[in-house]
Design a protein around this motif. Structure first.
Motif, PDB file in Angstrom:
ATOM      1  N   THR A 129      -2.324  -7.359  14.067  1.00 56.82           N
ATOM      2  CA  THR A 129      -1.544  -8.511  14.540  1.00 56.82           C
ATOM      3  C   THR A 129      -0.527  -8.944  13.483  1.00 56.82           C
ATOM      4  O   THR A 129      -0.890  -9.162  12.333  1.00 56.82           O
ATOM      5  N   GLY A 130       0.736  -9.089  13.902  1.00 53.80           N
ATOM      6  CA  GLY A 130       1.783  -9.539  12.985  1.00 53.80           C
ATOM      7  C   GLY A 130       2.557  -8.421  12.312  1.00 53.80           C
ATOM      8  O   GLY A 130       3.510  -8.672  11.580  1.00 53.80           O
ATOM      9  N   ASP A 131       2.156  -7.155  12.531  1.00 52.55           N
ATOM     10  CA  ASP A 131       2.866  -6.028  11.917  1.00 52.55           C
ATOM     11  C   ASP A 131       4.176  -5.743  12.648  1.00 52.55           C
ATOM     12  O   ASP A 131       4.284  -5.940  13.861  1.00 52.55           O
ATOM     13  N   THR A 132       5.143  -5.244  11.896  1.00 56.52           N
ATOM     14  CA  THR A 132       6.414  -4.804  12.476  1.00 56.52           C
ATOM     15  C   THR A 132       6.311  -3.323  12.833  1.00 56.52           C
ATOM     16  O   THR A 132       5.660  -2.556  12.130  1.00 56.52           O
ATOM     17  N   LEU A 133       6.965  -2.928  13.922  1.00 57.17           N
ATOM     18  CA  LEU A 133       7.115  -1.511  14.276  1.00 57.17           C
ATOM     19  C   LEU A 133       8.601  -1.268  14.439  1.00 57.17           C
ATOM     20  O   LEU A 133       9.288  -2.022  15.133  1.00 57.17           O
ATOM     21  N   CYS A 134       9.120  -0.232  13.762  1.00 52.55           N
ATOM     22  CA  CYS A 134      10.575  -0.057  13.783  1.00 52.55           C
ATOM     23  C   CYS A 134      10.971   1.415  13.757  1.00 52.55           C
ATOM     24  O   CYS A 134      10.129   2.297  13.545  1.00 52.55           O
ATOM     25  N   ASP A 135      12.255   1.635  13.949  1.00 50.82           N
ATOM     26  CA  ASP A 135      12.830   2.978  13.901  1.00 50.82           C
ATOM     27  C   ASP A 135      12.615   3.534  12.480  1.00 50.82           C
ATOM     28  O   ASP A 135      13.022   2.903  11.502  1.00 50.82           O
ATOM     29  N   PRO A 136      11.968   4.712  12.341  1.00 53.18           N
ATOM     30  CA  PRO A 136      11.686   5.251  10.998  1.00 53.18           C
ATOM     31  C   PRO A 136      12.942   5.444  10.139  1.00 53.18           C
ATOM     32  O   PRO A 136      12.883   5.365   8.914  1.00 53.18           O
ATOM     33  N   LYS A 137      14.099   5.674  10.788  1.00 61.07           N
ATOM     34  CA  LYS A 137      15.338   5.899  10.012  1.00 61.07           C
ATOM     35  C   LYS A 137      15.985   4.586   9.579  1.00 61.07           C
ATOM     36  O   LYS A 137      16.823   4.565   8.696  1.00 61.07           O
ATOM     37  N   HIS A 138      15.643   3.489  10.256  1.00 57.33           N
ATOM     38  CA  HIS A 138      16.239   2.188   9.921  1.00 57.33           C
ATOM     39  C   HIS A 138      15.121   1.158   9.757  1.00 57.33           C
ATOM     40  O   HIS A 138      14.941   0.279  10.602  1.00 57.33           O
ATOM     41  N   PRO A 139      14.329   1.255   8.665  1.00 56.36           N
ATOM     42  CA  PRO A 139      13.175   0.355   8.531  1.00 56.36           C
ATOM     43  C   PRO A 139      13.569  -1.106   8.301  1.00 56.36           C
ATOM     44  O   PRO A 139      14.595  -1.396   7.686  1.00 56.36           O
ATOM     45  N   VAL A 140      12.754  -2.012   8.825  1.00 57.55           N
ATOM     46  CA  VAL A 140      12.954  -3.451   8.645  1.00 57.55           C
ATOM     47  C   VAL A 140      11.572  -4.111   8.761  1.00 57.55           C
ATOM     48  O   VAL A 140      10.700  -3.602   9.456  1.00 57.55           O
ATOM     49  N   ILE A 141      11.377  -5.220   8.031  1.00 55.64           N
ATOM     50  CA  ILE A 141      10.107  -5.960   8.144  1.00 55.64           C
ATOM     51  C   ILE A 141      10.421  -7.346   8.704  1.00 55.64           C
ATOM     52  O   ILE A 141      11.151  -8.127   8.090  1.00 55.64           O
ATOM     53  N   GLU A 161     -10.206  -7.206  14.612  1.00 54.98           N
ATOM     54  CA  GLU A 161      -8.842  -6.678  14.826  1.00 54.98           C
ATOM     55  C   GLU A 161      -8.121  -7.503  15.885  1.00 54.98           C
ATOM     56  O   GLU A 161      -6.939  -7.794  15.767  1.00 54.98           O
ATOM     57  N   GLU A 162      -8.857  -7.888  16.936  1.00 57.29           N
ATOM     58  CA  GLU A 162      -8.253  -8.632  18.044  1.00 57.29           C
ATOM     59  C   GLU A 162      -7.878 -10.047  17.639  1.00 57.29           C
ATOM     60  O   GLU A 162      -6.877 -10.581  18.082  1.00 57.29           O
ATOM     61  N   ASP A 163      -8.720 -10.679  16.821  1.00 60.16           N
ATOM     62  CA  ASP A 163      -8.601 -12.119  16.581  1.00 60.16           C
ATOM     63  C   ASP A 163      -8.463 -12.424  15.089  1.00 60.16           C
ATOM     64  O   ASP A 163      -9.435 -12.352  14.340  1.00 60.16           O
ATOM     65  N   PRO A 164      -7.256 -12.782  14.631  1.00 59.78           N
ATOM     66  CA  PRO A 164      -7.044 -13.027  13.191  1.00 59.78           C
ATOM     67  C   PRO A 164      -7.780 -14.255  12.655  1.00 59.78           C
ATOM     68  O   PRO A 164      -7.879 -14.419  11.447  1.00 59.78           O
ATOM     69  N   THR A 165      -8.298 -15.134  13.545  1.00 63.46           N
ATOM     70  CA  THR A 165      -9.033 -16.307  13.031  1.00 63.46           C
ATOM     71  C   THR A 165     -10.537 -16.042  12.997  1.00 63.46           C
ATOM     72  O   THR A 165     -11.329 -16.943  12.731  1.00 63.46           O
ATOM     73  N   PHE A 166     -10.935 -14.809  13.295  1.00 64.96           N
ATOM     74  CA  PHE A 166     -12.355 -14.433  13.256  1.00 64.96           C
ATOM     75  C   PHE A 166     -12.574 -13.585  12.011  1.00 64.96           C
ATOM     76  O   PHE A 166     -11.896 -12.589  11.805  1.00 64.96           O
ATOM     77  N   ARG A 207      -7.694   1.068  22.572  1.00 67.80           N
ATOM     78  CA  ARG A 207      -7.001   0.007  21.824  1.00 67.80           C
ATOM     79  C   ARG A 207      -5.594  -0.241  22.381  1.00 67.80           C
ATOM     80  O   ARG A 207      -4.764   0.655  22.398  1.00 67.80           O
ATOM     81  N   LEU A 208      -5.353  -1.453  22.832  1.00 72.01           N
ATOM     82  CA  LEU A 208      -4.031  -1.830  23.350  1.00 72.01           C
ATOM     83  C   LEU A 208      -3.314  -2.683  22.316  1.00 72.01           C
ATOM     84  O   LEU A 208      -3.906  -3.616  21.777  1.00 72.01           O
ATOM     85  N   THR A 209      -2.055  -2.379  22.035  1.00 75.20           N
ATOM     86  CA  THR A 209      -1.261  -3.201  21.114  1.00 75.20           C
ATOM     87  C   THR A 209      -0.133  -3.849  21.910  1.00 75.20           C
ATOM     88  O   THR A 209       0.768  -3.163  22.408  1.00 75.20           O
ATOM     89  N   TYR A 210      -0.191  -5.182  22.058  1.00 72.86           N
ATOM     90  CA  TYR A 210       0.890  -5.894  22.746  1.00 72.86           C
ATOM     91  C   TYR A 210       2.048  -6.052  21.773  1.00 72.86           C
ATOM     92  O   TYR A 210       1.840  -6.448  20.625  1.00 72.86           O
TER      93      TYR A 210
END
Length: 689
Positions: free
Chosen positions: A382-394, A429-434, A321-324
């Motif tokens: 798709t569309g999820d945020t990834l952030c520093d665990p000590k400084h969370p942000v969405i 998972e790959e395609d949000p319109t499917f 699984r690759l996450t761009y």
């Protein structure tokens, strides 16, 4: 890494405008590839999927990195076909700039307008490139005029062609007033900059005057010089063009022929000179995790905490699984952890990859401004945020269109059953319109997508990539139901069977929404007729019931519900009872409120030779089509029409037969509209059978 020298760009256009051919030339001239891959040979670097090679179309957006004039250019080549519009949508969300490609013969085509609007939505600065200047019927002036007519008067030529069609010999740069001629023996890698030919001087001066006039509007000093007929400083003109482009007040227009290797170097210069670096864009806005009202800014610097947006998931046969993701701030190291605030899960970044189409190279660290792929993220979508665990942000999520076409799919053997389930999960998972769902009545698996081609490609991938044997049903339309008038209704759920019983009683006012909203719920109860803790259960019950309408069982949309009264029992009332009562009330109201069926209407554009126009229009009328306009071109007519999707299945074959294979069409979703009474009556008779 010097962020000023980074460009994150996408190439977007209508199908067949030459996006992939242009990307191949960019990779060749920047030294990324040593031979030019051609789409028609199935050898294009960026079209690496089997289905792309066979059909000569781009299906999935591919990412790559190349270098020009000491600048790093991250490129995403997006599909032109409307069925894969999600690929364009999610790419534009994370890019800083874009090249909008137009065909010099076709001009501004329907999908060009769609991608232009998508770029407007995300405020992506862009430059335009008019391709195929070597083709018979190429018309630069007409294409530029149509662009200004459709997109607002801000597209300004900075290069023009010397000759058109077979006479196309090179390009004239209006900034330097030089005529560039490309050496064909070196595949355009060498060129000469000559004086502008005598017969082109007047035309070049006229276009240059328009360009300087447009630029002067954005720089007071240049305006002063322009009004007093003083010579303008070329360096200052470049700065003004860059500023106006980054603020999306101007779109510099270039021209060339990618297939004939003319004009690509100027296009690369324009990417470096005019499109923004990550530092030119405003800081990205996010929300605090503990307080959704609080705005958090993340600047494009390595000194701030890490914040990234996952914009694409891919299943790679070699690495899984690759996450761009696009990194907006901070740095991310291989082996480190990032927080996914949507699911409150810490994800480990096992490896970070820099992608070149379907090839990859490992890197140790990614910096702000980078577009990379990560391995090891299990719960991120798709569309999820990834952030520093000590400084969370969405960061703001992406919105995707709803699918409009469905087919049933069944595994051929028991062994295929498990493989099918696994493969469908990966593709969804790959395609949000499917979308995948189980039909409760028939126990069939139903898959839904954006069009026939979309589903055809996905089924093809199921069989080839995942080795699933499956039978596919005929395509069906995603109909919906709604109501047409306001009603009051009630739902009462009482059950007494010894011991603790069930009691829920609600009164609801229902009416159609006026603004196209899917569902709105308001609590209008005054004075505790129903305790507050049971109100969300009523809303949930109504939403449950909206999954299946009272006419033909289609999902219901466009409902505004107000909870106005009800009653409860001290002992027997609970959430479940009120959920059922809400569901009963909705069904009661839906029957009274004159329900109707809605169908998806498609915007169709057919380009047809004049000799076949009458036959094509007659056929579209027989499909309940509403002609919106007919525009004559040199050798064809462009027919714009709105047609119900249900009437368009198999249209490609019919059109081929009517026009002897000479007409082409594009189709995209427009809106949901009521089904005419006679058609609705036939549909309901079938349902009753």
């Amino acid at each position: 890494m010097n962020l000023e020298k980074v460009r994150n760009i996408g190439i977007m256009a209508h199908i067949d405008a030459g996006k992939t051919t242009t990307t191949e030339r960019i990779l060749f001239y920047t030294g990324k590839t040593h031979r030019i891959g051609e789409v028609h040979d199935g050898a294009a670097t960026m079209d690496w999927m089997e289905q792309e090679k066979e059909r000569g179309i781009t299906i999935t957006s591919a990412a790559t990195t190349c270098f020009w004039r000491d600048h790093t250019i991250n490129i995403i080549d997006t599909p032109g076909h409307v069925d894969f519009t999600v690929e364009v949508e999610r790419s534009l969300r994370v890019l800083d700039g874009a090249i909008a490609l137009f065909c010099a013969v076709g001009g501004v085509e329907p999908q060009s307008e769609t991608v232009w609007r998508q770029a407007d939505k995300y405020n992506v600065p862009r430059i335009a490139y008019v391709n195929k200047m070597d083709r018979t019927g190429a018309n630069f002036a007409a294409t530029l005029a149509t662009m200004n007519e459709r997109f607002g008067n801000k597209c300004v030529a900075i290069t023009i062609p010397a000759g058109e069609g077979e006479m196309f010999s090179g390009i004239i740069d209006l900034l330097s007033m030089k005529f560039r001629v490309f050496n064909e023996e070196s595949a355009g890698t060498t060129y000469e900059d000559l004086e502008v030919p005598e017969d082109m001087i007047d035309v070049a001066n006229e276009y240059r005057e328009k360009m300087l006039e447009a630029v002067a509007d954005y720089d007071d000093q240049l305006l002063e010089q322009f009004l007093h007929d003083e010579p303008l400083d070329p360096g200052q003109v470049m700065i003004a063009v860059r500023k106006a482009t980054i603020e999306s007040k101007m779109v510099p227009v270039l021209c060339g022929s990618s297939f004939k290797n003319k004009g690509i170097q100027k296009l690369l210069d324009a990417v470096v000179d005019f499109l923004p670096s990550p530092l030119d864009k405003p800081p990205i806005e996010g929300r605090a995790v503990d307080d959704s009202e609080k705005v958090v800014l993340r600047h494009p610097t390595v000194d701030e905490p890490a914040a990234a947006l996952a914009f694409k998931i891919m299943t790679d046969p070699y690495v899984g699984r690759l996450t761009y993701m696009r990194l907006y701030s901070g740095t991310v190291k291989a082996g480190s952890y990032l927080l996914n605030p949507s699911s409150h899960v810490k994800e480990r970044i096992a490896r970070i990859l820099r992608m070149h189409s379907n090839k990859r190279e490992d890197i140790d660290v990614a910096h702000a401004g980078d577009i990379v792929a990560a391995i090891g993220l299990r719960k991120t979508t798709t569309g999820d945020t990834l952030c520093d665990p000590k400084h969370p942000v969405i960061l703001e999520r992406m919105s995707f269109p709803e699918p409009v076409v469905s087919v049933s799919i069944e595994p051929k053997t028991q062994a295929d059953q498990d493989k099918l389930t696994d493969a469908l999960i990966k593709l969804a998972e790959e395609d949000p319109t499917f979308r995948v769902k189980q039909d409760e009545d028939t126990a069939q698996t139903i898959i839904s997508g954006m069009g026939e081609l979309h589903l055809e490609i996905l089924v093809d991938r199921l069989m080839r990539e995942f080795g699933v044997g499956a039978s596919v049903g005929r395509p069906s339309v995603a109909y919906k139901e709604t109501i047409t008038r306001e009603v009051e209704c009630e739902g009462k759920f009482v059950r007494q069977s010894g011991g603790k019983g069930q009691y829920g009683h609600v009164k609801i006012r229902m009416r159609p929404t006026t603004d196209g909203t899917h569902f709105r719920f308001e609590n209008k109860i005054v004075g505790g007729a129903i305790p507050r803790e049971y109100v969300p259960a009523v809303e949930k019950g109504i939403q449950d019931a909206m999954g299946s309408g009272v006419l033909a069982g289609y999902p219901v949309t466009g409902i505004h519900c107000e909870l106005i009264d009800g009653s409860y029992h001290e002992v027997d009332s609970n959430e479940m009872a009120f959920r059922v009562a809400g569901s009963i009330a909705f069904q009661d109201g839906a029957r009274k409120a004159q329900p109707i069926i809605l169908e998806p209407i498609m915007d169709v554009e057919v380009v047809v030779p004049e000799a076949y126009t009458g036959a094509v229009v007659g056929d579209l009328n027989s499909r309940r089509g509403k002609i919106n306009g007919m525009v004559p071109r040199e050798d064809a007519t462009v027919v714009a029409v709105s047609v119900p999707l249900s009437e368009m299945f198999g249209y490609a074959n019919t059109l081929r037969n009517i026009s002897q294979g000479r007409a082409v069409f594009t189709m995209q979703f427009s809106a949901y509209q009521p089904v005419p009474a006679d058609v609705s009556k036939k549909m309901l008779e079938k349902v009753k059978l």
